[in-house]
Write a protein that holds these residues in place. Structure first.
Motif, PDB file in Angstrom:
ATOM      1  N   LEU A 239      27.204  41.891  32.311  1.00 43.42           N
ATOM      2  CA  LEU A 239      28.607  42.240  32.091  1.00 43.42           C
ATOM      3  C   LEU A 239      29.028  43.392  32.985  1.00 43.42           C
ATOM      4  O   LEU A 239      30.113  43.354  33.595  1.00 43.42           O
ATOM      5  N   SER A 240      28.189  44.413  33.100  1.00 43.36           N
ATOM      6  CA  SER A 240      28.543  45.549  33.958  1.00 43.36           C
ATOM      7  C   SER A 240      28.664  45.122  35.409  1.00 43.36           C
ATOM      8  O   SER A 240      29.552  45.591  36.141  1.00 43.36           O
ATOM      9  N   GLN A 241      27.810  44.204  35.841  1.00 43.12           N
ATOM     10  CA  GLN A 241      27.897  43.716  37.220  1.00 43.12           C
ATOM     11  C   GLN A 241      29.191  42.931  37.444  1.00 43.12           C
ATOM     12  O   GLN A 241      29.780  43.006  38.529  1.00 43.12           O
ATOM     13  N   GLU A 242      29.621  42.193  36.441  1.00 40.75           N
ATOM     14  CA  GLU A 242      30.894  41.473  36.535  1.00 40.75           C
ATOM     15  C   GLU A 242      32.053  42.457  36.699  1.00 40.75           C
ATOM     16  O   GLU A 242      32.954  42.250  37.513  1.00 40.75           O
ATOM     17  N   ILE A 243      32.045  43.532  35.912  1.00 39.69           N
ATOM     18  CA  ILE A 243      33.132  44.509  35.975  1.00 39.69           C
ATOM     19  C   ILE A 243      33.121  45.239  37.310  1.00 39.69           C
ATOM     20  O   ILE A 243      34.165  45.427  37.944  1.00 39.69           O
ATOM     21  N   VAL A 244      31.941  45.623  37.764  1.00 39.89           N
ATOM     22  CA  VAL A 244      31.832  46.295  39.067  1.00 39.89           C
ATOM     23  C   VAL A 244      32.311  45.373  40.173  1.00 39.89           C
ATOM     24  O   VAL A 244      33.033  45.789  41.094  1.00 39.89           O
ATOM     25  N   GLY A 245      31.932  44.092  40.088  1.00 40.79           N
ATOM     26  CA  GLY A 245      32.376  43.130  41.093  1.00 40.79           C
ATOM     27  C   GLY A 245      33.890  42.977  41.099  1.00 40.79           C
ATOM     28  O   GLY A 245      34.505  42.820  42.160  1.00 40.79           O
ATOM     29  N   ALA A 246      34.515  43.040  39.904  1.00 37.96           N
ATOM     30  CA  ALA A 246      35.971  42.932  39.830  1.00 37.96           C
ATOM     31  C   ALA A 246      36.642  44.121  40.506  1.00 37.96           C
ATOM     32  O   ALA A 246      37.649  43.966  41.208  1.00 37.96           O
ATOM     33  N   PHE A 247      36.101  45.313  40.321  1.00 36.00           N
ATOM     34  CA  PHE A 247      36.661  46.493  40.979  1.00 36.00           C
ATOM     35  C   PHE A 247      36.598  46.357  42.496  1.00 36.00           C
ATOM     36  O   PHE A 247      37.500  46.796  43.208  1.00 36.00           O
ATOM     37  N   ARG A 248      35.558  45.742  42.977  1.00 36.86           N
ATOM     38  CA  ARG A 248      35.407  45.597  44.423  1.00 36.86           C
ATOM     39  C   ARG A 248      36.365  44.567  45.001  1.00 36.86           C
ATOM     40  O   ARG A 248      36.566  44.502  46.211  1.00 36.86           O
ATOM     41  N   LYS A 249      36.940  43.729  44.136  1.00 40.77           N
ATOM     42  CA  LYS A 249      37.897  42.729  44.590  1.00 40.77           C
ATOM     43  C   LYS A 249      39.330  43.255  44.570  1.00 40.77           C
ATOM     44  O   LYS A 249      40.251  42.522  44.886  1.00 40.77           O
ATOM     45  N   ILE A 250      39.510  44.494  44.133  1.00 39.70           N
ATOM     46  CA  ILE A 250      40.851  45.052  43.984  1.00 39.70           C
ATOM     47  C   ILE A 250      41.047  46.179  44.988  1.00 39.70           C
ATOM     48  O   ILE A 250      40.191  47.033  45.157  1.00 39.70           O
ATOM     49  N   GLU A 251      42.171  46.162  45.658  1.00 38.03           N
ATOM     50  CA  GLU A 251      42.521  47.253  46.571  1.00 38.03           C
ATOM     51  C   GLU A 251      44.008  47.567  46.429  1.00 38.03           C
ATOM     52  O   GLU A 251      44.766  46.779  45.886  1.00 38.03           O
ATOM     53  N   LYS A 252      44.401  48.734  46.891  1.00 39.91           N
ATOM     54  CA  LYS A 252      45.799  49.140  46.805  1.00 39.91           C
ATOM     55  C   LYS A 252      46.469  49.014  48.165  1.00 39.91           C
ATOM     56  O   LYS A 252      45.888  49.345  49.191  1.00 39.91           O
ATOM     57  N   CYS A 253      47.733  48.547  48.156  1.00 42.90           N
ATOM     58  CA  CYS A 253      48.533  48.549  49.370  1.00 42.90           C
ATOM     59  C   CYS A 253      48.919  49.997  49.665  1.00 42.90           C
ATOM     60  O   CYS A 253      49.529  50.678  48.832  1.00 42.90           O
ATOM     61  N   GLY A 254      48.570  50.495  50.812  1.00 44.36           N
ATOM     62  CA  GLY A 254      48.830  51.885  51.144  1.00 44.36           C
ATOM     63  C   GLY A 254      50.298  52.241  51.231  1.00 44.36           C
ATOM     64  O   GLY A 254      50.678  53.406  51.112  1.00 44.36           O
ATOM     65  N   ASP A 255      51.187  51.244  51.429  1.00 48.35           N
ATOM     66  CA  ASP A 255      52.613  51.522  51.563  1.00 48.35           C
ATOM     67  C   ASP A 255      53.344  51.590  50.228  1.00 48.35           C
ATOM     68  O   ASP A 255      54.321  52.306  50.086  1.00 48.35           O
ATOM     69  N   CYS A 256      52.886  50.823  49.236  1.00 48.15           N
ATOM     70  CA  CYS A 256      53.637  50.797  47.982  1.00 48.15           C
ATOM     71  C   CYS A 256      52.766  50.986  46.758  1.00 48.15           C
ATOM     72  O   CYS A 256      53.253  50.931  45.640  1.00 48.15           O
ATOM     73  N   GLU A 257      51.446  51.171  46.934  1.00 49.11           N
ATOM     74  CA  GLU A 257      50.518  51.419  45.829  1.00 49.11           C
ATOM     75  C   GLU A 257      50.374  50.249  44.861  1.00 49.11           C
ATOM     76  O   GLU A 257      49.946  50.422  43.733  1.00 49.11           O
ATOM     77  N   LEU A 258      50.767  49.053  45.302  1.00 47.06           N
ATOM     78  CA  LEU A 258      50.539  47.882  44.458  1.00 47.06           C
ATOM     79  C   LEU A 258      49.056  47.516  44.500  1.00 47.06           C
ATOM     80  O   LEU A 258      48.388  47.693  45.510  1.00 47.06           O
ATOM     81  N   LEU A 259      48.565  46.979  43.395  1.00 45.99           N
ATOM     82  CA  LEU A 259      47.195  46.481  43.360  1.00 45.99           C
ATOM     83  C   LEU A 259      47.157  45.079  43.953  1.00 45.99           C
ATOM     84  O   LEU A 259      47.939  44.218  43.586  1.00 45.99           O
ATOM     85  N   ILE A 260      46.253  44.873  44.879  1.00 47.60           N
ATOM     86  CA  ILE A 260      46.126  43.581  45.546  1.00 47.60           C
ATOM     87  C   ILE A 260      44.750  43.014  45.246  1.00 47.60           C
ATOM     88  O   ILE A 260      43.743  43.645  45.535  1.00 47.60           O
ATOM     89  N   HIS A 261      44.692  41.830  44.656  1.00 51.29           N
ATOM     90  CA  HIS A 261      43.408  41.157  44.492  1.00 51.29           C
ATOM     91  C   HIS A 261      42.958  40.686  45.871  1.00 51.29           C
ATOM     92  O   HIS A 261      43.730  40.129  46.640  1.00 51.29           O
TER      93      HIS A 261
END
Length: 410
Positions: free
Chosen positions: A374-396
């Protein structure tokens, strides 16, 4: 030992996990998971004591002021209750020859209590389950589903009203079968086995089974010492003691030693960790894992779904005396979205995983049976998420998810 060793708020106490473990205690599920995530570099606060707290903390790390697909800060709140686990429709009954190469197989077994009397009750109905040699099998189901009745057929304590039970391919109730040898091959540890202790000393209690099998004295003595050592009790220290003077955990281990002393090829245990403190339960689980590694066939009845997820290779589900599901833990709990709810609760790892999935987390979609998975799944999900530097939206990072994001910069 009658002294206060810790005193503080829940956060202060449960954050001392190593100390609690040395004291024989445990920490909440959310605290253990949070600790594992912190070890992976996810910075969480010390307030994650419950699953709801941990969910809020995880969403705090991904919160923005904008709506991004299913991610929405305004909906961060109470952890939703996942739908109750549901068991698939009864599987097709196995053929009569199935499981003959295994260790134990029940074939169309039905059993009636008080048959022919006004209080007649059908406890099992056409149950066919194969158990392979060396398998670790968990038998689960709601109270009254027939679990204890079924396992008492495995060593001929009960005779099927209909159907038959095979041990190493032979019918337990055929005329040439020696039931004394069956009792030596298949050992059954009842629920709360400490209530079975009756001899004046631990050594005599453990020796009771081998003596009744007619073993010579020297072999009985060796079996007692070996069995007590296997359950973590020193034969010289505990052998002369009265069973009634032991702790509950020690009594449980002595009772198991009494079965192990007969050197059974199959060990059947009915709720062996029920009523034990975390330290005692861990000792029993460690013993079962060791016995399984040594090649012993283990059949475990348990209502502890977290334990079943951790150690079982195969899961058999009974309901109202019928077979409802059989397969690996992953396949059984992976199909708990269909058909009738029979009151089973999935392991906490799966429930938390389901709550994350319901909130749109970019998970891989597997069935995490352990805390580590489960922890590996959650860590993997965090690695799939990034923020757009111009508007701070979360991008999968998945393109399929990114197409739903209303962001001109991407």
């Amino acid at each position: 030992a009658g002294k206060i060793v810790m005193d503080g708020s829940p956060a202060e106490v449960f954050r001392q996990g190593a100390t609690l473990e040395r004291l024989g205690l445990d920490v909440p599920f959310a605290v253990r998971l949070a600790d594992m995530l912190c070890e992976e570099g996810i910075e969480l606060s010390d307030r994650s004591l419950s699953e709801k707290d941990l969910m809020r903390e995880l969403e705090r790390l991904t919160r923005t002021t904008e709506k991004v697909g299913k991610w929405e800060s305004g909906k961060v709140g109470a952890l939703p209750s996942p739908p109750p686990p549901r068991i698939p429709s009864p599987p097709r009954r196995a053929g009569m020859g199935e499981g003959r190469d295994g260790k134990i197989c029940s074939e169309d077994v039905s059993y009636f209590y008080h048959k022919g009397l006004p209080m007649e009750r059908k406890a099992l109905s056409e149950v066919t389950v194969p158990i392979g040699d060396g398998e670790f099998v968990a038998l689960i189901g709601p109270t009254g589903s027939g679990k204890s009745t079924l396992v008492q057929h495995f060593n001929a304590l009960l005779k099927p009203s209909e159907g038959r039970v095979l041990l190493d391919g032979s019918d337990l109730w055929c005329e040439k079968m020696d039931l004394e040898k069956v009792h030596g091959k298949v050992g059954l540890v009842f629920q709360f086995p400490e209530f079975q202790l009756f001899e004046e000393s631990v050594a005599k209690d453990v020796a009771f089974g081998p003596e009744n099998l007619g073993w010579p004295a020297h072999r009985v003595e060796e079996a007692v010492e070996k069995a007590l050592t296997a359950v973590g009790l020193d034969a010289e220290q505990f052998g002369p003691r009265s069973p009634m003077a032991l702790s509950d955990g020690e009594k449980r281990r002595v009772a198991i030693a009494g079965i192990l002393a007969m050197e059974p090829e199959v060990l059947v245990l009915d709720e062996p960790t029920s009523g034990l403190d975390p330290k005692g339960a861990r000792q029993i689980v460690s013993l079962l894992k060791t016995l399984h590694r040594e090649g012993r066939t283990i059949v475990l009845i348990s209502h502890d779904m977290d334990l079943v997820a951790e150690i079982a290779e195969k899961v058999i589900v009974l309901n109202r005396g019928r077979l409802w599901a059989i397969g690996t833990p992953e396949s059984v709990w992976g199909s708990l979205t269909e058909s009738e709810d029979i009151g089973l609760e999935a392991p906490r790892t799966i429930r938390f995983f389901g709550a994350l999935s319901a909130r749109g987390w970019p998970l891989n979609g597997g069935v995490p049976m352990t805390m580590k998975a489960l922890s590996q799944e959650i860590v993997g999900a965090f690695r799939k998420i990034e923020k757009c530097g111009d508007c701070e939206l979360l991008i999968h990072s998945h393109r399929q998810e990114a197409k739903d994001v209303k962001c001109l910069h991407r």
